[in-house]
Design a protein around this motif. Structure first.
Motif, PDB file in Angstrom:
ATOM      1  N   GLY A 278       0.623  -1.458  -0.208  1.00 24.48           N
ATOM      2  CA  GLY A 278       0.042  -0.212  -0.096  1.00 24.48           C
ATOM      3  C   GLY A 278       0.834   1.563   0.011  1.00 24.48           C
ATOM      4  N   GLU A 300       0.985   2.526   7.253  1.00 22.77           N
ATOM      5  CA  GLU A 300       0.701   1.378   7.977  1.00 22.77           C
ATOM      6  C   GLU A 300      -0.270   0.559   6.655  1.00 22.77           C
ATOM      7  N   TRP A 301      -0.045  -0.565   6.923  1.00 22.22           N
ATOM      8  CA  TRP A 301      -0.774  -1.208   6.015  1.00 22.22           C
ATOM      9  C   TRP A 301      -2.275  -1.816   5.981  1.00 22.22           C
ATOM     10  N   SER A 302      -2.886  -1.200   5.233  1.00 25.69           N
ATOM     11  CA  SER A 302      -3.882  -0.463   4.502  1.00 25.69           C
ATOM     12  C   SER A 302      -5.029  -1.336   4.557  1.00 25.69           C
ATOM     13  N   HIS A 303      -6.150  -1.684   3.828  1.00 23.64           N
ATOM     14  CA  HIS A 303      -7.147  -1.916   2.786  1.00 23.64           C
ATOM     15  C   HIS A 303      -7.208  -3.385   3.764  1.00 23.64           C
ATOM     16  N   VAL A 304      -6.784  -3.571   5.341  1.00 28.69           N
ATOM     17  CA  VAL A 304      -7.562  -4.741   5.779  1.00 28.69           C
ATOM     18  C   VAL A 304      -9.409  -4.626   6.307  1.00 28.69           C
ATOM     19  N   ASP A 329      -8.977  -0.333   9.980  1.00 28.28           N
ATOM     20  CA  ASP A 329      -8.732  -1.405   8.810  1.00 28.28           C
ATOM     21  C   ASP A 329      -7.217  -0.576   8.201  1.00 28.28           C
ATOM     22  N   SER A 330      -6.343  -1.013   8.962  1.00 25.79           N
ATOM     23  CA  SER A 330      -4.837  -0.683   8.565  1.00 25.79           C
ATOM     24  C   SER A 330      -4.575  -1.297   9.946  1.00 25.79           C
ATOM     25  N   SER A 332      -0.246  -1.163  11.831  1.00 27.28           N
ATOM     26  CA  SER A 332       1.107  -0.495  11.954  1.00 27.28           C
ATOM     27  C   SER A 332       1.657  -1.685  11.583  1.00 27.28           C
TER      28      SER A 332
END
Length: 855
Positions: A278, A300-304, A329-330, A332
């Protein structure tokens, strides 16, 4: 000592990054460097710019070397004295064609060498490897310029002949200065283009291979050229010390090594992984110099997306439902790292996350489902997620050798949720289990199959030789830095001939191949001649050498050019020998009590047979093979001869591999000393095919004067001499020299002398600014005579004689003896200095030491 193996290098590289802060390091060995030089030399020879034939005289006061029609071969680098502290190497140039005549005291010819590749003197020098500054399209060029050479030595002179070595260095430096185009050779041209790798600058060093300074070692002289490279936006590194940096060319058959720093590798892979996870994920490399390197993520790893947990129950007449939501929705990625471990890239994530939750509930009468009479949204809190992910990747080179492919080989993860405090009657364990499964699924979908990452390493290797060559990569590994092993080859679209450099006998055949389609084949020699009788013929790459029976020299160099269909040219250099049997020297003088060595060899085989043909058999000369040295023989002149003044013995060489071919070496022995001197009259104005010989001797006043009336005879060799001393050069030399004798009865005292005349003296007159045959003779009580021959240049020379370093006399002297008186019994040193009006340089002969005779 052997070079490092590939396994040795990989083990060393595994200990940490070894680029000392540079973005990349490339090393290429002596073989590949010399291949680049040879290719440029042959291309320059084809354009008539590389090393035209040289004429000249090297004068030391003791020996005079006359070079006629001398051709230098391709330069060859070696590294026996190289160090990472500097950027220098040893350069060797072989003298592969022409004639070298050695004269001793009194101008007496001592040796004649007809040079061929098998037996050729060498010229050695130290040379700096330089680089140009970069421009808009280039980060610079790595080159060597023969004008920067220093510390010349040559096998033309004995190693301990300091004067000879110095004067040879002066001679060749002057010749190089006359070649502004041909004296420069490029070893690399670094392009500057947009892309993954944009080279901004580089530094150059040279490196000796382990043990390559030991002359008896199998790898003597082996070494490498190193380029330390900085990419745009990077910072220059530091230079390693010689004892801390391994030799980078392995002995496993590779000629070049390319190292991309672990920092550069992880930076570029981090960009790919960040883009995949992302837009908010970036990696920053953190490492101390020459330590293990890693890259740490941020963002942040998003799209969760985790589905909410839903629960329902009945309490009396009321029915209720509640949804528990993960509010983010993310995730760290502050603990996500990219590192290298055991030649594998590792993406690891091990972190405890505190995540907020909230729940939304509704209740209604069970008997009236459509009537909602209560909503609750006030419950929220935090729970913990322990997340661990490990992905491993391997590095491989794609089949074309153009790119590094990083592919995932394994995936492992674990997710656990805890510390959930949902409102009663919701089961905390069930919520944790639900969230765990959802997060686990998201992690697996993202990290189990990360797409292959491609690094266009071929683009970098192409940039480093941005002309017609590039590094052809064959193997790759990532112990820490990314290391690729390969060779430097011509680009596939660049025309290239094989073989590039070969030697043939007269009428011999060589089949040449080209890597691209050829529209036309052409031939020419070093003088630009293209007559088939001179250069031979070629059809579809099949070359046939010319007949050399009428050739003036012993060899001829032919340039073969292939004109490609798609444009461009490729060249090959073929040396054609007059005879496949080679000897060195063809003529030499030995004293009655002395010995001398003769070398002989045959084309493509060391197998030769020798036969001694004695001039005077009763003297019993001998020829003995040298043990453990094929083709080497020692000649001994035999017992003392009181009858003859001279003997000229011939050694005839043949080979069963070359039927009918014969070559000869001649040895002249002087059994009685000459009582006079023969010179070639420098004032001769007759035909160039002839020379006027003069017999000189001292008169009663100790003056060196000419004598008439001598009996002139051709003792041996080529040409003829008449009764008046006019020597006529041969049209087609056979022996390569002539020995002329003169005898005169001067009132009962026999004036006797001989002169050796090289046959090439007519064809290739030497032009030199040096005086030659500078001699200081002690004559009579308190007297000396200075004698020299004037330079052969057309410019008018001015002579200065220095005595013990101070001015003794000066003027425009003619080339005749100069007599003077000095203090008897005293020893002096004389130097002859020649200068010219429009030339600031001085041309010195000497010094010569002489002791003035006592009464």
């Amino acid at each position: 000592m052997a070079n490092n193996t590939k396994a040795d290098l990989l083990q060393w590289l595994a200990g940490g990054t070894r680029t000392y802060g540079w973005d990349a390091v490339i090393a290429y060995g002596r073989k590949d460097a010399n291949a680049l030089l040879r290719k440029q030399f042959i291309a320059g020879f084809a354009d008539a710019t590389t090393f035209p034939t040289m004429q000249g005289v090297i004068e030391t006061g003791q020996l005079t070397k006359t070079l006629r029609n001398v051709q230098l071969g391709p330069p060859q680098l070696s590294f026996e004295a190289s160090s990472l502290d500097e950027s220098r190497a040893r350069l060797t140039l072989r003298i592969v064609a022409g004639q070298v005549v050695t004269e001793g005291e009194g101008g007496v010819v001592q040796k004649i060498q007809e040079l061929v590749p098998a037996f050729s003197p060498e010229l050695f020098m130290n040379i700096a490897l330089n680089k140009t500054d970069g421009g808009s399209t280039s980060a610079g060029e790595l080159y060597l310029d023969l004008n920067d050479a220093y510390d010349f030595t040559t096998s033309l002179f004995d190693a301990d002949d300091d004067a000879g070595q110095v004067q040879a260095g002066v001679f060749f430096r002057e010749r190089f200065a006359e070649l502004p185009q041909a004296r420069r050779f490029t070893l690399g041209s670094v392009a500057r283009v947009d892309g993954v790798f944009e080279v901004e600058s580089f530094e150059v060093r040279t490196q000796m291979a382990p043990g390559a300074n030991v002359r008896s070692a199998a790898n003597f002289g082996d070494g490498a050229v190193l380029m330390f490279i900085k990419f745009r936006g990077g910072k220059p590194g530091t230079m390693p010390t010689p004892d801390a940096f391994r030799y980078l060319i392995p002995e496993d058959g590779f000629g070049a090594t390319l190292i991309l720093s672990a920092s550069s590798l992880l930076t570029r892979l981090g960009e790919s992984i960040g883009a995949y996870l992302g837009e908010g994920v970036t990696f920053q490399v953190t490492a101390a110099q020459n330590a293990l390197v890693s890259a740490k993520a941020s963002g942040e790893w998003s799209h969760v997306s985790v589905d909410p947990y839903s629960a329902g129950w009945q309490s009396g007449p009321a029915c209720s439902t509640t949804n528990v939501y993960d509010r983010l929705d993310s995730f760290s990625v502050s603990s996500l790292t990219l590192s290298i471990d055991g030649e594998k890239l590792v993406l690891a994530w091990d972190e405890t996350h505190q995540r907020p939750w909230y729940c939304f509930g509704m209740s209604w009468p069970c008997s009236q489902p459509a009537l909602v009479f209560s909503e609750t949204t006030s419950n929220s809190g935090n729970y913990l997620v322990d997340l661990a992910v490990t992905c491993k990747f391997v590095v491989r080179l794609n089949p074309a050798g153009e790119a590094i492919v990083v592919e995932q080989t394994s995936y492992a993860s674990s997710v656990s949720c805890s510390d959930m405090h949902a409102p009663s009657p919701i089961s905390n364990a069930q919520v944790e289990s639900h969230f765990q499964a959802g997060i686990q699924s998201e992690v697996k979908d993202t990290f189990e199959s990360i797409p292959d990452m491609t690094l266009p390493i071929g683009a970098l290797s192409g940039l480093l030789f941005a002309d017609s060559n590039s590094v052809r990569l064959k193997e790759a590994a990532a112990p820490q830095d990314l290391v690729c092993f390969g060779d430097i080859d011509s680009n596939t679209e660049t025309p290239c001939l094989c073989p590039e450099d070969s030697v043939l006998g007269a009428n011999g055949v060589e089949n040449l191949t080209c890597n691209v389609a050829v529209a036309q084949w052409t031939l020419r020699d070093g003088d630009g001649n293209d007559d088939p009788k001179t250069v031979g013929s070629i059809t579809a790459g099949r070359y046939q050498a010319p007949d050399m029976s009428n050739a003036d020299g012993v060899s001829r160099q032919i340039i073969v050019t292939a004109h490609a269909v798609g444009g461009g040219q490729a060249h090959a250099l073929i040396t054609v020998l007059k005879t496949p049997l080679m000897v060195d020297p063809v003529f030499q003088v030995v004293s009655p009590a002395g010995r001398c060595e003769i070398l002989a060899g045959a084309l493509n085989t060391p197998d030769v047979e020798a036969r001694l043909i004695a001039h005077w058999p009763e003297i019993a000369p001998s020829l003995t093979p040298v043990p453990d040295k094929p083709g080497a023989y020692v000649f001994a002149p035999g017992k003392s001869d009181k009858v003859h003044s001279l003997s000229l013995d011939r050694v005839e060489f043949t080979s069963k591999h070359h039927a009918g071919a014969v070559s000869s070496a001649y040895v002249l022995t002087q059994w009685r000393s000459d009582t006079a001197t023969i010179i070639i009259d420098p004032e001769w104005t007759g035909p160039s095919t002839q020379a006027k010989l003069m017999l000189l001797a001292t008169n009663d006043d100790w003056e060196l004067v000419p004598y008439d009336g001598a009996d002139w005879t051709l003792f041996a060799g080529d040409g003829s001499v008449d009764a008046s001393g006019i020597y006529t050069y041969p049209e087609r030399p056979e022996a390569g020299f002539a020995v002329v004798q003169a005898i005169l009865d001067d009132d009962g005292y026999e004036l006797r002398s001989h002169l050796v005349i090289p046959s090439l003296a007519k064809s290739f007159p030497v032009v030199s600014k040096y005086a030659t045959r500078f001699r200081v003779l002690a004559v009579g009580t308190g007297g000396i005579t200075l004698y020299w021959q004037r330079p052969t240049t057309q410019a008018k020379p001015y002579y200065t004689v220095l005595r013990d370093g101070a001015l003794f006399c000066a003027g425009l002297y003619p080339p005749v003896p100069y007599m003077t008186s000095l203090e008897a019994g005293k020893t002096y040193k004389f130097t002859l200095r020649v200068t010219y009006k429009d030339d600031p340089q001085s041309y010195d002969c000497g010094p010569i030491t002489v002791t003035v005779p006592l009464p």
